[in-house]
Design a protein around this motif. Structure first.
Motif, PDB file in Angstrom:
ATOM      1  N   PRO A 115      96.593  34.654  49.069  1.00  0.00           N
ATOM      2  CA  PRO A 115      96.985  35.423  47.882  1.00  0.00           C
ATOM      3  C   PRO A 115      98.489  35.651  47.852  1.00  0.00           C
ATOM      4  O   PRO A 115      99.198  35.322  48.806  1.00  0.00           O
ATOM      5  CB  PRO A 115      96.205  36.741  48.055  1.00  0.00           C
ATOM      6  N   PRO A 116      98.999  36.215  46.747  1.00  0.00           N
ATOM      7  CA  PRO A 116     100.447  36.413  46.611  1.00  0.00           C
ATOM      8  C   PRO A 116     101.039  37.227  47.759  1.00  0.00           C
ATOM      9  O   PRO A 116     100.341  37.987  48.440  1.00  0.00           O
ATOM     10  CB  PRO A 116     100.582  37.153  45.277  1.00  0.00           C
ATOM     11  N   ALA A 117     102.340  37.077  47.943  1.00  0.00           N
ATOM     12  CA  ALA A 117     103.035  37.762  49.036  1.00  0.00           C
ATOM     13  C   ALA A 117     102.853  39.273  48.971  1.00  0.00           C
ATOM     14  O   ALA A 117     102.820  39.947  50.009  1.00  0.00           O
ATOM     15  CB  ALA A 117     104.527  37.409  48.997  1.00  0.00           C
ATOM     16  N   THR A 118     102.727  39.819  47.762  1.00  0.00           N
ATOM     17  CA  THR A 118     102.572  41.273  47.642  1.00  0.00           C
ATOM     18  C   THR A 118     101.295  41.761  48.320  1.00  0.00           C
ATOM     19  O   THR A 118     101.231  42.902  48.781  1.00  0.00           O
ATOM     20  CB  THR A 118     102.542  41.697  46.159  1.00  0.00           C
ATOM     21  N   THR A 119     100.280  40.897  48.391  1.00  0.00           N
ATOM     22  CA  THR A 119      99.043  41.269  49.085  1.00  0.00           C
ATOM     23  C   THR A 119      99.336  41.532  50.557  1.00  0.00           C
ATOM     24  O   THR A 119      98.802  42.483  51.148  1.00  0.00           O
ATOM     25  CB  THR A 119      97.996  40.145  48.946  1.00  0.00           C
ATOM     26  N   PHE A 120     100.183  40.713  51.148  1.00  0.00           N
ATOM     27  CA  PHE A 120     100.536  40.894  52.556  1.00  0.00           C
ATOM     28  C   PHE A 120     101.530  42.035  52.727  1.00  0.00           C
ATOM     29  O   PHE A 120     101.476  42.768  53.721  1.00  0.00           O
ATOM     30  CB  PHE A 120     101.095  39.586  53.119  1.00  0.00           C
ATOM     31  N   GLU A 121     102.412  42.200  51.762  1.00  0.00           N
ATOM     32  CA  GLU A 121     103.365  43.312  51.832  1.00  0.00           C
ATOM     33  C   GLU A 121     102.652  44.658  51.783  1.00  0.00           C
ATOM     34  O   GLU A 121     103.067  45.614  52.452  1.00  0.00           O
ATOM     35  CB  GLU A 121     104.369  43.205  50.680  1.00  0.00           C
ATOM     36  N   ARG A 122     101.571  44.717  51.004  1.00  0.00           N
ATOM     37  CA  ARG A 122     100.798  45.959  50.909  1.00  0.00           C
ATOM     38  C   ARG A 122      99.851  46.134  52.086  1.00  0.00           C
ATOM     39  O   ARG A 122      99.176  47.144  52.207  1.00  0.00           O
ATOM     40  CB  ARG A 122      99.991  45.972  49.607  1.00  0.00           C
ATOM     41  N   ARG A 123      99.789  45.107  52.937  1.00  0.00           N
ATOM     42  CA  ARG A 123      98.933  45.110  54.127  1.00  0.00           C
ATOM     43  C   ARG A 123      97.456  45.316  53.739  1.00  0.00           C
ATOM     44  O   ARG A 123      96.773  46.180  54.296  1.00  0.00           O
ATOM     45  CB  ARG A 123      99.377  46.164  55.140  1.00  0.00           C
ATOM     46  N   MET A 124      97.008  44.499  52.804  1.00  0.00           N
ATOM     47  CA  MET A 124      95.598  44.549  52.442  1.00  0.00           C
ATOM     48  C   MET A 124      94.770  44.133  53.650  1.00  0.00           C
ATOM     49  O   MET A 124      95.015  43.101  54.284  1.00  0.00           O
ATOM     50  CB  MET A 124      95.322  43.650  51.249  1.00  0.00           C
ATOM     51  N   PRO A 180     101.444  31.902  50.952  1.00  0.00           N
ATOM     52  CA  PRO A 180     101.055  32.801  49.858  1.00  0.00           C
ATOM     53  C   PRO A 180     101.450  32.175  48.525  1.00  0.00           C
ATOM     54  O   PRO A 180     102.462  31.476  48.434  1.00  0.00           O
ATOM     55  CB  PRO A 180     101.862  34.078  50.129  1.00  0.00           C
ATOM     56  N   THR A 181     100.664  32.451  47.500  1.00  0.00           N
ATOM     57  CA  THR A 181     101.013  31.900  46.191  1.00  0.00           C
ATOM     58  C   THR A 181     100.364  32.706  45.081  1.00  0.00           C
ATOM     59  O   THR A 181      99.314  33.328  45.274  1.00  0.00           O
ATOM     60  CB  THR A 181     100.557  30.426  46.069  1.00  0.00           C
ATOM     61  N   ALA A 182     101.007  32.676  43.926  1.00  0.00           N
ATOM     62  CA  ALA A 182     100.365  33.191  42.715  1.00  0.00           C
ATOM     63  C   ALA A 182      99.354  32.141  42.264  1.00  0.00           C
ATOM     64  O   ALA A 182      99.298  31.029  42.796  1.00  0.00           O
ATOM     65  CB  ALA A 182     101.407  33.435  41.631  1.00  0.00           C
ATOM     66  N   LEU A 230      93.337  22.251  54.460  1.00  0.00           N
ATOM     67  CA  LEU A 230      93.680  23.497  53.779  1.00  0.00           C
ATOM     68  C   LEU A 230      92.465  24.415  53.772  1.00  0.00           C
ATOM     69  O   LEU A 230      91.339  23.961  53.528  1.00  0.00           O
ATOM     70  CB  LEU A 230      94.104  23.240  52.332  1.00  0.00           C
ATOM     71  N   VAL A 231      92.701  25.694  54.026  1.00  0.00           N
ATOM     72  CA  VAL A 231      91.691  26.726  53.815  1.00  0.00           C
ATOM     73  C   VAL A 231      92.194  27.570  52.657  1.00  0.00           C
ATOM     74  O   VAL A 231      93.243  28.226  52.768  1.00  0.00           O
ATOM     75  CB  VAL A 231      91.478  27.591  55.076  1.00  0.00           C
ATOM     76  N   VAL A 232      91.500  27.541  51.531  1.00  0.00           N
ATOM     77  CA  VAL A 232      91.968  28.236  50.333  1.00  0.00           C
ATOM     78  C   VAL A 232      91.263  29.589  50.233  1.00  0.00           C
ATOM     79  O   VAL A 232      90.078  29.677  49.919  1.00  0.00           O
ATOM     80  CB  VAL A 232      91.708  27.407  49.059  1.00  0.00           C
ATOM     81  N   HIS A 233      92.033  30.629  50.540  1.00  0.00           N
ATOM     82  CA  HIS A 233      91.506  31.990  50.434  1.00  0.00           C
ATOM     83  C   HIS A 233      92.201  32.683  49.258  1.00  0.00           C
ATOM     84  O   HIS A 233      92.911  33.675  49.417  1.00  0.00           O
ATOM     85  CB  HIS A 233      91.752  32.750  51.736  1.00  0.00           C
ATOM     86  N   HIS A 234      92.023  32.086  48.097  1.00  0.00           N
ATOM     87  CA  HIS A 234      92.625  32.614  46.864  1.00  0.00           C
ATOM     88  C   HIS A 234      91.801  32.010  45.733  1.00  0.00           C
ATOM     89  O   HIS A 234      92.126  30.955  45.200  1.00  0.00           O
ATOM     90  CB  HIS A 234      94.088  32.193  46.787  1.00  0.00           C
ATOM     91  N   GLU A 235      90.758  32.705  45.371  1.00  0.00           N
ATOM     92  CA  GLU A 235      89.771  32.172  44.427  1.00  0.00           C
ATOM     93  C   GLU A 235      90.415  31.753  43.103  1.00  0.00           C
ATOM     94  O   GLU A 235      90.103  30.692  42.559  1.00  0.00           O
ATOM     95  CB  GLU A 235      88.696  33.229  44.202  1.00  0.00           C
ATOM     96  N   ALA A 236      91.314  32.576  42.590  1.00  0.00           N
ATOM     97  CA  ALA A 236      91.923  32.284  41.287  1.00  0.00           C
ATOM     98  C   ALA A 236      92.832  31.060  41.355  1.00  0.00           C
ATOM     99  O   ALA A 236      93.029  30.367  40.353  1.00  0.00           O
ATOM    100  CB  ALA A 236      92.710  33.495  40.788  1.00  0.00           C
ATOM    101  N   ALA A 237      93.405  30.782  42.532  1.00  0.00           N
ATOM    102  CA  ALA A 237      94.325  29.656  42.669  1.00  0.00           C
ATOM    103  C   ALA A 237      93.611  28.358  43.021  1.00  0.00           C
ATOM    104  O   ALA A 237      94.243  27.290  42.970  1.00  0.00           O
ATOM    105  CB  ALA A 237      95.365  29.969  43.745  1.00  0.00           C
ATOM    106  N   LEU A 238      92.335  28.419  43.375  1.00  0.00           N
ATOM    107  CA  LEU A 238      91.627  27.224  43.842  1.00  0.00           C
ATOM    108  C   LEU A 238      91.710  26.051  42.866  1.00  0.00           C
ATOM    109  O   LEU A 238      92.041  24.926  43.283  1.00  0.00           O
ATOM    110  CB  LEU A 238      90.169  27.570  44.155  1.00  0.00           C
ATOM    111  N   PRO A 239      91.442  26.230  41.565  1.00  0.00           N
ATOM    112  CA  PRO A 239      91.560  25.085  40.648  1.00  0.00           C
ATOM    113  C   PRO A 239      92.957  24.475  40.636  1.00  0.00           C
ATOM    114  O   PRO A 239      93.105  23.241  40.558  1.00  0.00           O
ATOM    115  CB  PRO A 239      91.196  25.683  39.278  1.00  0.00           C
ATOM    116  N   SER A 240      93.985  25.317  40.730  1.00  0.00           N
ATOM    117  CA  SER A 240      95.358  24.809  40.737  1.00  0.00           C
ATOM    118  C   SER A 240      95.653  24.032  42.013  1.00  0.00           C
ATOM    119  O   SER A 240      96.369  23.021  41.987  1.00  0.00           O
ATOM    120  CB  SER A 240      96.352  25.966  40.580  1.00  0.00           C
TER     121      SER A 240
END
Length: 343
Positions: free
Chosen positions: A192-201, A226-228, A251-261
């Motif tokens: 997920p985007p970098a902000t996810t890691f910055e917020r320490r989800m 990380p990516t949008a 690749l392990v894609v842990h970003h459901e919204a980005a998977l098609p891209s």
């Protein structure tokens, strides 16, 4: 319209027993409670809210805290908020609450004081909090709450609160073991985007920890990108690693919204799965299966976790059980999108 007497007759109990099941004022055997709850569901019985509150001093409401922070200076959600994923949990919470005669109050404020406003205002009988951070500022307030609180997530310090979540750390280990077992020596997680890691989800930190530790033990090179979710963002984020001579073979894609891209970017390069690169998705089966080439995947059972959170809240409302942490173990479904890397 069904009455309490109709429910009692259907369940084969006294009307007072139905009332006790609804109010939680007395302990009822699990078998009897199940019969009453089944009769309520079958008949579509809905006790009058005013009378119910007077009789039980309960609101028959569960507050669901789903922080939906806005992008600074805008009226739109931050790009790291994946509403589709959040709704998968809600789709498990709302029906289970309704089956117990409870409504769900959505609280979207990301202010830690929102928890105190909920319990101080007696607007709910229990709180379920989602989008938990590793160091979540809400946990202390929830621990002080004069009502049960359940976390969907696992902070570093739950402050004695009960937690339920997917075992993301185990999922990360499982993904790396699967790929390393096929001979992959360089794995990248598209996250997920970098902000996810910055917020320490919490979920993001745990899956990365599981992957990184397992990769280190297996002598596998591992990194996180990380990516949008936008296609241009995914292409820009992946280019530096995919263009390298020692590019990743999986690749392990842990970003459901980005998977098609991600899949579009690979197609643009004329890379085939799994011949040129292996892919594992952390996604629901419906998404993994509907791709042009079905993807091997690790499912996060969001609806089941949401329903379990409601069950834990209801048990706490009845005064049953103690503080606990439940983690749903991961499993990987192989659909042929991973293979031994090409020489």
């Amino acid at each position: 319209m069904a009455t309490i007497d109709d429910v009692a007759r259907r369940a084969g109990v006294a009307a007072s027993t139905v009332s006790y099941v609804l109010s939680g004022k007395r302990s009822i055997s699990p078998a009897t409670r199940s019969r009453v709850e089944a009769a309520i569901a079958e008949l579509g019985y809905h006790p009058h809210a005013g009378a119910r509150a007077l009789a039980s001093a309960r609101t028959q409401v569960i507050a669901l805290m789903v922080p939906l922070p806005m992008a600074p200076g805008t009226s739109t959600l931050r790009p790291d908020v994946d509403v589709n994923v959040l709704m998968q949990f809600v789709a498990g919470i709302a029906p289970r609450a309704r089956s117990q005669g409870y409504d769900v109050l959505l609280v979207t404020d990301d202010d830690p004081g929102a928890a105190e406003r909920v319990w101080a205002g007696s607007t709910a009988d229990a709180i379920i909090a989602m989008s938990v951070q590793a160091e979540d500022p809400r946990t202390e307030a929830l621990a002080r709450a004069k009502m049960p609180a359940i976390l969907i997530g696992l902070p570093e310090d739950p402050h004695g609160l009960s937690c339920v979540d997917f075992d993301f750390e185990n999922a990360g280990r499982l993904a790396v073991r699967h790929l390393a077992g096929q001979g992959h020596r360089h794995i990248v997680m598209v996250g997920p985007p970098a902000t996810t890691f910055e917020r320490r989800m919490s979920f993001a930190e745990r899956i990365v920890r599981g992957m990184r530790e397992t990769a280190a033990s297996a002598g596998v090179k591992f990194s996180v990108v990380p990516t949008a979710a936008r296609r241009d963002a995914v292409a820009a984020s992946l280019a530096p690693v995919l263009d390298r001579d020692d590019r990743p073979t999986a690749l392990v894609v842990h970003h459901e919204a980005a998977l098609p891209s991600v899949l579009d970017v690979l197609r643009d390069r004329d890379w085939h799965i799994p011949g040129d690169i292996s892919v594992v998705a952390v996604a629901p089966p419906s998404i993994a299966e509907q791709q042009a080439a079905p993807l091997s995947s690790i499912e996060v059972p969001a609806q089941a976790i949401g329903a379990t959170a409601v069950d834990m809240a209801m048990a706490a409302i009845r005064g049953e059980g103690t503080s606990e942490t439940r983690l749903v173990r991961a499993s990987l479904t192989d659909r042929g999108s991973t293979a031994k890397p090409s020489a």
